[in-house]
Write an enzyme that holds these catalytic residues in place. Sequence first.
Site, PDB file in Angstrom:
ATOM      1  N   SER A 124       7.147  10.445  -0.372  1.00 45.45           N
ATOM      2  CA  SER A 124       6.308  11.493  -1.481  1.00 45.45           C
ATOM      3  C   SER A 124       7.334  12.003  -2.316  1.00 45.45           C
ATOM      4  O   SER A 124       8.477  12.065  -1.933  1.00 45.45           O
ATOM      5  CB  SER A 124       5.714  12.496  -0.242  1.00 45.45           C
ATOM      6  N   TYR A 148       6.802  19.295   6.734  1.00 43.55           N
ATOM      7  CA  TYR A 148       6.268  17.887   6.213  1.00 43.55           C
ATOM      8  C   TYR A 148       7.278  16.979   5.179  1.00 43.55           C
ATOM      9  O   TYR A 148       7.583  16.016   5.711  1.00 43.55           O
ATOM     10  CB  TYR A 148       5.140  17.758   5.585  1.00 43.55           C
ATOM     11  N   LYS A 152       9.867  13.509   5.516  1.00 47.11           N
ATOM     12  CA  LYS A 152       9.819  12.269   4.451  1.00 47.11           C
ATOM     13  C   LYS A 152      11.197  12.270   4.127  1.00 47.11           C
ATOM     14  O   LYS A 152      11.773  11.206   4.315  1.00 47.11           O
ATOM     15  CB  LYS A 152       8.919  12.730   3.396  1.00 47.11           C
TER      16      LYS A 152
HETATM   17  P1  NAD Z   1      -4.410   9.663   6.333  1.00 48.13           P
HETATM   18  O1  NAD Z   1      -4.354  10.885   7.333  1.00 48.13           O
HETATM   19  O2  NAD Z   1      -5.550   9.462   5.665  1.00 48.13           O
HETATM   20  O3  NAD Z   1      -3.714   8.366   7.192  1.00 48.13           O
HETATM   21  C1  NAD Z   1      -2.869   8.569   8.081  1.00 48.13           C
HETATM   22  C2  NAD Z   1      -3.215   7.612   9.318  1.00 48.13           C
HETATM   23  O4  NAD Z   1      -2.165   7.484  10.220  1.00 48.13           O
HETATM   24  C3  NAD Z   1      -4.609   8.127  10.117  1.00 48.13           C
HETATM   25  O5  NAD Z   1      -5.373   7.207  10.170  1.00 48.13           O
HETATM   26  C4  NAD Z   1      -4.205   8.529  11.174  1.00 48.13           C
HETATM   27  O6  NAD Z   1      -4.983   8.461  12.257  1.00 48.13           O
HETATM   28  C5  NAD Z   1      -2.955   7.772  11.537  1.00 48.13           C
HETATM   29  N1  NAD Z   1      -1.730   8.461  12.352  1.00 48.13           N
HETATM   30  C6  NAD Z   1      -1.168   9.523  12.294  1.00 48.13           C
HETATM   31  N2  NAD Z   1      -0.382   9.667  13.231  1.00 48.13           N
HETATM   32  C7  NAD Z   1      -0.262   8.485  14.057  1.00 48.13           C
HETATM   33  C8  NAD Z   1       0.553   7.949  15.200  1.00 48.13           C
HETATM   34  N3  NAD Z   1       1.347   8.601  15.681  1.00 48.13           N
HETATM   35  N4  NAD Z   1       0.075   6.619  15.676  1.00 48.13           N
HETATM   36  C9  NAD Z   1      -0.736   5.864  14.891  1.00 48.13           C
HETATM   37  N5  NAD Z   1      -1.523   6.481  13.963  1.00 48.13           N
HETATM   38  C10 NAD Z   1      -1.258   7.493  13.412  1.00 48.13           C
HETATM   39  O7  NAD Z   1      -3.141  10.009   5.370  1.00 48.13           O
HETATM   40  P2  NAD Z   1      -2.962   9.344   3.722  1.00 48.13           P
HETATM   41  O8  NAD Z   1      -3.379  10.124   2.669  1.00 48.13           O
HETATM   42  O9  NAD Z   1      -3.458   7.918   3.840  1.00 48.13           O
HETATM   43  O10 NAD Z   1      -1.366   9.019   3.972  1.00 48.13           O
HETATM   44  C11 NAD Z   1      -0.730   7.989   4.226  1.00 48.13           C
HETATM   45  C12 NAD Z   1       0.983   8.295   4.278  1.00 48.13           C
HETATM   46  O11 NAD Z   1       1.288   8.247   3.009  1.00 48.13           O
HETATM   47  C13 NAD Z   1       1.315   9.403   5.101  1.00 48.13           C
HETATM   48  O12 NAD Z   1       2.718   9.218   5.875  1.00 48.13           O
HETATM   49  C14 NAD Z   1       1.484  10.552   4.179  1.00 48.13           C
HETATM   50  O13 NAD Z   1       2.251  11.329   4.623  1.00 48.13           O
HETATM   51  C15 NAD Z   1       1.894   9.597   2.889  1.00 48.13           C
HETATM   52  N6  NAD Z   1       1.558  10.512   1.529  1.00 48.13           N
HETATM   53  C16 NAD Z   1       0.526  10.725   1.424  1.00 48.13           C
HETATM   54  C17 NAD Z   1       0.099  11.406   0.317  1.00 48.13           C
HETATM   55  C18 NAD Z   1      -1.253  12.035  -0.255  1.00 48.13           C
HETATM   56  O14 NAD Z   1      -1.488  12.809  -1.156  1.00 48.13           O
HETATM   57  N7  NAD Z   1      -2.369  11.420   0.558  1.00 48.13           N
HETATM   58  C19 NAD Z   1       1.205  11.540  -0.754  1.00 48.13           C
HETATM   59  C20 NAD Z   1       2.368  11.375  -0.205  1.00 48.13           C
HETATM   60  C21 NAD Z   1       2.605  10.665   0.815  1.00 48.13           C
END
Ligand code: NAD
Length: 336
Positions: A124, A148, A152
Site C-alpha cells: 500500500s 495496518y 504492510k
Molecule cells: P477485501 O477485504 O475486500 O479482501 C480481502 C480478502 O481476504 C477478503 O475476501 C477476506 O475474506 C480475505 N481474508 C482476510 N484474511 C484472511 C485469511 N487469514 N485467510 C483467508 N482469507 C482472508 O480487501 P481488498 O480491498 O480487496 O484488499 C486486498 C488487499 O489489498 C489487502 O491486503 C489490503 O490490505 C490491500 N490494499 C487494499 C487497499 C484498498 O484501498 N482497498 C489499498 C492498499 C492495499
Amino acid sequence: MNILVTGGAGYIGSHTCIALLEAGHSVIIADNLCNSKSETVMKIMDIADKEVTFCEIDVTDAEAVDIIFRNYKVDGVIHFAGLKAVGESVDKPLDYYYNNIVSTLVLAKACQEYGVNRFVFSSSATVYGDDKVPFVETMDLLPTTNPYGETKAMSERILTDITNANPDFSVSLLRYFNPVGAHWSGLIGETPNGIPNNLMPYVTQVAKGKLKSLRVFGNDYLTVDGTGVRDYIHVVDLANGHVAALENLTEGVHIYNLGTGKGTSVLELVKAFEEANDIEVPYEIVDRRPGDIASCYADASKAKRELGWEANLDIISMCRDAWRFEKNYTDFVESK
Ligand code: NAD
Ligand code: UDP
C-alpha cells in the site's frame, strides 16, 4: 499458469481473478470469507465464463495451506488476504499483526517447500508515510502511525529478506494507491461493512440515499481547492497491473507503485461523480480527519517502463462504474 489467489473473493482479488482468467491463467482462490461472500466466486465464474477452484480456508492455517500446495500444481501466488481497516487496526492490533504477518509467513514457507518461486504481494502507498509527493519506489519506508501500515511495511521486509536469501525466489511488492470503481458488469465491486470510511463508497451511498450527506474532511490543505488529494485508480486497471507484474516477474525483489500518477481532490471527485452519473451529492465541510495527509499520488513511471502497464481508465469511468455497482447492490446500511 496456475495461480493461488489468497483473498480472491474480496474487492481487488475478485477483479484480479477475472483479469487472470481473461489472460488465460487458472485460478485457485483461498479465502476464509471474513470480509467477503462465496457468491462473489460464482460471479467471477459467470463474468469470465470459466471455472475457478475455491478453497474456504484461513491462510494463517499452515496445514490448510499445505493441503492446497500438495493437491494442486501452484505456479505462483498473489497474496491479497488481509485485514485492511486502518482505524480498526489501532483498536485490534493483535488481530492485524497476526492475520497479516502470519499469512505472509505461512505462504512464503509453503512456496519454499514446494519450489514455487513467484509471489506477488498487496502492499500500500501507506508505507510512504507523509514524505513528499509524488511517491517514488526508491523512497525509504517510513514508520507508519498505525498497525495496518506496519503490517504492510513488515511484510515487505520479510519478503525482501527471504528473497535475498533465496536467489531463485521472485517477489513483486505492489503499492496500491486508492482503488475505486467496479467491474463494468455491475456484478462485483466494493462492499464495505457498515458506514464506509473511504471516500468513493461513502459518495455512492450518499447518492443512493443510504447516507444523508458527505462530510468533506477539511478544506484548508495546501492543495488545488483545499481538500485532500489522492491518486484514485480503477480497480480493473489495478487488477491488470497484477497480471503484468506476475507475467514479467524475474528473480529478486521488485517494487511497483500501482497508481495513475494523477491527483484528484475530494471536491473534484464529487464533481466528477455528479457529472458522470447526473446525480447530486450533497456535502458539508467539516474538520480535518486526524492522521490524513494533504496529498498522496504516485510516480507511476516504473511500472510503465518495466511492466508495460499503465492505468487507462479515468475518474469519470471510476465514478460511473462505482455507481452502477452501488445501484445493483442490495445490502441495506442504516442512514446516520
Ligand atoms: P477485501 O477485504 O475486500 O479482501 C480481502 C480478502 O481476504 C477478503 O475476501 C477476506 O475474506 C480475505 N481474508 C482476510 N484474511 C484472511 C485469511 N487469514 N485467510 C483467508 N482469507 C482472508 O480487501 P481488498 O480491498 O480487496 O484488499 C486486498 C488487499 O489489498 C489487502 O491486503 C489490503 O490490505 C490491500 N490494499 C487494499 C487497499 C484498498 O484501498 N482497498 C489499498 C492498499 C492495499
Ligand atoms: N474523505 C472525506 N470524507 C469521507 C472520506 C474521505 O472527505 O467521508 C477524504 C479524506 O480526508 C481524503 C480522501 O477523501 O482526503 C480519501 O480518503 P480515503 O479514506 O478514501 O483514502 P485514504 O485517506 O486512506 O487515502
